[in-house]
Scaffold this motif. Structure first.
Motif, PDB file in Angstrom:
ATOM      1  N   THR A   1     -23.098 -24.357   8.536  1.00  0.00           N
ATOM      2  CA  THR A   1     -22.563 -25.709   8.792  1.00  0.00           C
ATOM      3  C   THR A   1     -21.290 -25.645   9.630  1.00  0.00           C
ATOM      4  O   THR A   1     -21.110 -26.428  10.574  1.00  0.00           O
ATOM      5  N   TYR A   2     -20.407 -24.701   9.301  1.00  0.00           N
ATOM      6  CA  TYR A   2     -19.150 -24.591  10.038  1.00  0.00           C
ATOM      7  C   TYR A   2     -19.380 -24.103  11.471  1.00  0.00           C
ATOM      8  O   TYR A   2     -18.770 -24.617  12.421  1.00  0.00           O
ATOM      9  N   LEU A   3     -20.265 -23.116  11.643  1.00  0.00           N
ATOM     10  CA  LEU A   3     -20.503 -22.563  12.977  1.00  0.00           C
ATOM     11  C   LEU A   3     -21.219 -23.560  13.875  1.00  0.00           C
ATOM     12  O   LEU A   3     -20.941 -23.619  15.086  1.00  0.00           O
ATOM     13  N   GLU A   4     -22.117 -24.350  13.325  1.00  0.00           N
ATOM     14  CA  GLU A   4     -22.803 -25.356  14.142  1.00  0.00           C
ATOM     15  C   GLU A   4     -21.852 -26.439  14.623  1.00  0.00           C
ATOM     16  O   GLU A   4     -22.048 -27.012  15.691  1.00  0.00           O
ATOM     17  N   ALA A   5     -20.795 -26.713  13.843  1.00  0.00           N
ATOM     18  CA  ALA A   5     -19.826 -27.741  14.230  1.00  0.00           C
ATOM     19  C   ALA A   5     -18.694 -27.187  15.072  1.00  0.00           C
ATOM     20  O   ALA A   5     -17.810 -27.944  15.482  1.00  0.00           O
ATOM     21  N   SER A   6     -18.700 -25.885  15.341  1.00  0.00           N
ATOM     22  CA  SER A   6     -17.619 -25.274  16.120  1.00  0.00           C
ATOM     23  C   SER A   6     -17.666 -25.765  17.560  1.00  0.00           C
ATOM     24  O   SER A   6     -18.736 -25.838  18.184  1.00  0.00           O
ATOM     25  N   ARG A   7     -16.493 -26.067  18.107  1.00  0.00           N
ATOM     26  CA  ARG A   7     -16.406 -26.623  19.454  1.00  0.00           C
ATOM     27  C   ARG A   7     -16.085 -25.590  20.510  1.00  0.00           C
ATOM     28  O   ARG A   7     -16.386 -25.774  21.676  1.00  0.00           O
TER      29      ARG A   7
END
Length: 229
Positions: A79-85
């Motif tokens: 979840t965190y990596l997919e939302a990384s910009r």
């Protein structure tokens, strides 16, 4: 004692709270929730911490328990990596995950050598340049005060030291012009020193990002070949 399960060592070494009234499912859910909470805390903490202030992470042993903790945290990172910009945010997430692993297994995290002290956080060359900038700004303030008509002994003594070794006299008619030239020269030096610090900081940031990108690509290639194998 004879009927004691064979996996008692693994149960003792695993930081879970077991309720005697259930079959271990509740304990496993509590442990996963604890891991998820720790991961969220470390990622938030890492995002708000400058790179030079991050703690030093120890090398952990590749035991079964440590591997199990890493395998449990891997799905939570999606979840965190997919939302990384960007790459910097990805780096913060990965470092936060590593810090979470250390806290879950109880590894000692040392802050020695990081930015716990000002002298250890900033390179020696940068401290010297910042000291030059501070002295130059202080001298500019004294020069401006003298140019404005402040003739206090301390100010006059500083101005004489600033023009020591030159043919400039404080009583000559064009002293105001000489003061202005000296102030402009100091301002140019301050700008050059500041530019040197900015260039090094940008170059260092690019280098760190390139190293991180290379590690991520290399790790992805290794995972690809291991899957094929």
């Amino acid at each position: 004692m004879v009927e004691q399960p064979a996996n008692v060592d693994a149960a003792v070494n695993t930081p879970v709270v077991v309720d005697s009234n259930d079959d271990g499912t509740v304990a496993q859910e509590l442990e996963l929730e604890h891991m998820r909470s720790t991961l969220e805390e470390t990622i938030v903490e890492t995002r708000s911490t400058p790179l030079e202030n991050r703690p030093r992470l120890p090398r952990i042993a590749l035991s079964k328990r440590n591997r199990a903790v890493v395998r449990a945290l891997n799905p939570m990172l999606v979840t965190y990596l997919e939302a990384s910009r960007d790459l910097c945010e990805t780096d913060s997430i990965l470092f936060g995950a590593a810090l979470a692993v250390c806290r879950i297994i109880g590894a000692k995290v040392s802050t020695a050598g990081r930015a716990t002290g000002h002298s250890s956080a900033i390179p020696a060359w940068r401290r010297r340049i910042e000291e030059r900038i501070a002295k130059a700004r202080a001298l500019i303030g004294r020069l401006i005060c003298f140019r404005s008509g402040n003739n206090r002994p301390r100010i006059v003594r500083t101005i004489r030291m600033a023009f020591a070794g030159t043919n400039v006299s404080l009583s000559q008619p064009d002293i105001t012009q000489k003061l202005t030239e000296r102030i402009d020269d100091l301002k140019q030096r301050i700008a050059a020193w500041g530019k040197r610090i900015r260039q090094y900081t940008e170059r260092s940031t690019r280098f760190n990002q390139n190293c991180l990108s290379s590690r991520v690509i290399r790790r992805g290639s290794m995972n690809h070949w291991s899957d094929q194998w």
